[in-house]
Design a protein around this motif. Sequence first.
Motif, mmCIF file in Angstrom:
data_model
loop_
_atom_site.group_PDB
_atom_site.id
_atom_site.type_symbol
_atom_site.label_atom_id
_atom_site.label_comp_id
_atom_site.label_asym_id
_atom_site.label_seq_id
_atom_site.Cartn_x
_atom_site.Cartn_y
_atom_site.Cartn_z
ATOM 1 N N ARG A 193 2.388 13.448 -10.227
ATOM 2 C CA ARG A 193 3.327 14.565 -10.468
ATOM 3 C C ARG A 193 3.828 14.566 -11.909
ATOM 4 O O ARG A 193 4.006 15.626 -12.511
ATOM 5 C CB ARG A 193 4.480 14.465 -9.475
ATOM 6 C CG ARG A 193 4.109 14.864 -8.050
ATOM 7 C CD ARG A 193 5.345 15.037 -7.179
ATOM 8 N NE ARG A 193 6.004 13.755 -6.947
ATOM 9 C CZ ARG A 193 5.710 12.942 -5.943
ATOM 10 N NH1 ARG A 193 4.752 13.288 -5.070
ATOM 11 N NH2 ARG A 193 6.337 11.805 -5.778
ATOM 12 N N SER A 236 3.078 5.711 -3.105
ATOM 13 C CA SER A 236 4.210 6.497 -3.583
ATOM 14 C C SER A 236 4.259 6.540 -5.109
ATOM 15 O O SER A 236 4.496 7.584 -5.715
ATOM 16 C CB SER A 236 5.512 5.905 -3.027
ATOM 17 O OG SER A 236 6.627 6.608 -3.538
ATOM 18 N N LEU A 237 4.030 5.357 -5.746
ATOM 19 C CA LEU A 237 4.023 5.307 -7.214
ATOM 20 C C LEU A 237 2.903 6.151 -7.800
ATOM 21 O O LEU A 237 3.087 6.848 -8.797
ATOM 22 C CB LEU A 237 3.873 3.848 -7.664
ATOM 23 C CG LEU A 237 3.846 3.599 -9.168
ATOM 24 C CD1 LEU A 237 5.139 4.066 -9.809
ATOM 25 C CD2 LEU A 237 3.605 2.130 -9.452
ATOM 26 N N ARG A 238 1.738 6.125 -7.140
ATOM 27 C CA ARG A 238 0.631 6.940 -7.609
ATOM 28 C C ARG A 238 0.955 8.421 -7.510
ATOM 29 O O ARG A 238 0.647 9.209 -8.417
ATOM 30 C CB ARG A 238 -0.621 6.606 -6.791
ATOM 31 C CG ARG A 238 -1.864 7.367 -7.241
ATOM 32 C CD ARG A 238 -3.086 6.868 -6.492
ATOM 33 N NE ARG A 238 -2.890 6.996 -5.040
ATOM 34 C CZ ARG A 238 -3.735 6.511 -4.142
ATOM 35 N NH1 ARG A 238 -4.803 5.853 -4.554
ATOM 36 N NH2 ARG A 238 -3.503 6.659 -2.857
ATOM 37 N N GLU A 254 3.989 1.500 -1.107
ATOM 38 C CA GLU A 254 4.677 1.648 -2.386
ATOM 39 C C GLU A 254 3.718 2.096 -3.491
ATOM 40 O O GLU A 254 4.066 2.929 -4.330
ATOM 41 C CB GLU A 254 5.324 0.310 -2.780
ATOM 42 C CG GLU A 254 6.477 -0.103 -1.875
ATOM 43 C CD GLU A 254 7.633 0.874 -1.936
ATOM 44 O OE1 GLU A 254 7.842 1.467 -3.023
ATOM 45 O OE2 GLU A 254 8.318 1.062 -0.919
ATOM 46 N N MET A 255 2.506 1.543 -3.514
ATOM 47 C CA MET A 255 1.538 1.951 -4.522
ATOM 48 C C MET A 255 1.139 3.408 -4.348
ATOM 49 O O MET A 255 0.958 4.141 -5.322
ATOM 50 C CB MET A 255 0.303 1.061 -4.433
ATOM 51 C CG MET A 255 0.533 -0.370 -4.916
ATOM 52 S SD MET A 255 1.006 -0.447 -6.637
ATOM 53 C CE MET A 255 -0.504 0.124 -7.403
ATOM 54 N N GLU A 280 3.939 9.678 -7.694
ATOM 55 C CA GLU A 280 4.897 9.987 -8.748
ATOM 56 C C GLU A 280 4.196 10.136 -10.098
ATOM 57 O O GLU A 280 4.525 11.024 -10.890
ATOM 58 C CB GLU A 280 5.962 8.881 -8.829
ATOM 59 C CG GLU A 280 6.900 8.819 -7.639
ATOM 60 C CD GLU A 280 7.795 10.040 -7.568
ATOM 61 O OE1 GLU A 280 8.075 10.639 -8.626
ATOM 62 O OE2 GLU A 280 8.222 10.397 -6.445
ATOM 63 N N MET A 281 3.244 9.242 -10.394
ATOM 64 C CA MET A 281 2.513 9.329 -11.658
ATOM 65 C C MET A 281 1.704 10.610 -11.738
ATOM 66 O O MET A 281 1.625 11.256 -12.799
ATOM 67 C CB MET A 281 1.594 8.118 -11.795
ATOM 68 C CG MET A 281 2.328 6.799 -12.036
ATOM 69 S SD MET A 281 3.266 6.804 -13.558
ATOM 70 C CE MET A 281 1.943 6.972 -14.750
ATOM 71 N N LYS A 341 0.817 -1.209 0.000
ATOM 72 C CA LYS A 341 0.000 0.000 0.000
ATOM 73 C C LYS A 341 0.851 1.258 0.000
ATOM 74 O O LYS A 341 0.588 2.216 -0.722
ATOM 75 C CB LYS A 341 -0.927 -0.010 1.215
ATOM 76 C CG LYS A 341 -2.059 -1.025 1.112
ATOM 77 C CD LYS A 341 -2.968 -0.946 2.325
ATOM 78 C CE LYS A 341 -4.126 -1.949 2.226
ATOM 79 N NZ LYS A 341 -5.000 -1.895 3.399
#
Length: 478
Positions: free
Chosen positions: A103, A96-98, A93-94, A100-101, A91
């Motif tokens: 941004r 954080s990835l979300r 990591e997802m 980043e996407m 959760k």
Amino acid sequence: MFWWSFSQAGRVLSVCVCLALAYEDDIEINYGDNYYNEITEGNPQESTPSPPPPTPCKSSDLTKWDKIFSMLENSQMRENMLLQYADDIIKVEMGSLRGEMIRFVAQYGGSCGVAVESAGRRMAMQLENSIRETLDRLKPLENKNLPIANAKCVANSNNIEALLQQLVSAAQTQASRLAKLESSCLSSAGAGTEMGAGMPLISKMGFPLPEAPGAGHQEQEVTSHEVVGALEGALTALEQTRVELERVLRSSSQRYLPAGCEMALLFPMRSRRIYTSVVPEVPLHLSTFTVCLWVKLASVSNKTVLFSYGTRRNPYEIQLLLGQTSALFTIGGEAHLVEARGVVNTGGASEWIHLCGAWRSVQGLASLWAGGKKVASSPGVAEGHILPKGGALQLGQEKNGCCGQSPVNGMPGFEEGFDRKLAFAGKMTGVNMWDRVLSEEEISQLALQEGQGCEQRGNVVAWGVTEMLPHGGAQFIN
């Protein structure tokens, strides 16, 4: 991070299993003392040997299963803990990835619209410029006094101009539609904010993007379909316009003369009665010359005479001829020949061809030019020869006999000695002859179809000035 945590949990589980096994080995189970039943009646009897009593059943297996069940419960609990821990890691990591996407979309989402808009505007500008250039080329057709036979072509040109005006407005409309593509891309980027937990998005230009979940994507999809449909319609219209313009330009090229020439000689068919005699400005007593002309063939044969000068002694002093696909240039007879292949295009509609032949007595250097380019050259052609004066200069035929004029079939003025197979059929214009060898630049300028080569007249034969007498069915046309 997830895989590192998972490996750590595996190590902890393996250590627990090892400790449980070691603990099992150290346990000793005491089942108590052994008791035996003795039955006595009266006096004790002598003991008789008896088989050893059976050993009671030990419960070591039952204890081992208890331990296994306990270990399974512990391992299941640890597994649940590990799964919970892994779920938390995923959760995080997802999330954080979300982020980043989000941004990334916020930073680069606007570049999609900018790129598409700039490409669309360039395409629209190029389209508009090409259409305007075509209109500028077609407008002179309206300003000329065309014959009645050309009225239909003028009407077609007017229709094409109206169609092109519609295409110009359509191109401007496409430019405005493509300008909306940037905002639609930005709206699609704003749709991703619902995943960003309230995180505001900033466009590339520094302005906050509106939050409209799903609306941006829908608007972009609708706009994209509209743009694609409009572009397909514009391409179809442009293809139709291109075909129509090719037809009009083909018709115009067949009707109008090259190099600014205002008239041409028409040789309607192959006939030994059809030719044009030329009276040069000065006698052809030359050791150097250049002859140039424009021709448009109606038919091609093995040998077609375009320009010929001959005397009673030698009818082949100068000859400029065409073959099936080649051009030939002779001086002083067919033994002195310069040939260039691939000059005549036998396929498709006939086009105007510009030919030049140049010769210098010194070293006998002869060259042949087609379309403003030197296609053949040869030294030693009639070296030291001088063209004799007193000969006859003809266009579209050669005089291969020595007889003068005589009535033939009641047609006075016909010259005997002409061959029908050598006659020229087509149009000819811009016939000029100089008493010098022209430079490469001069010949290139004469060969420009859109130029004004007809204004550069020769000093031996000058087109539009030198007397030329058509015979038979030959005639001047505008």
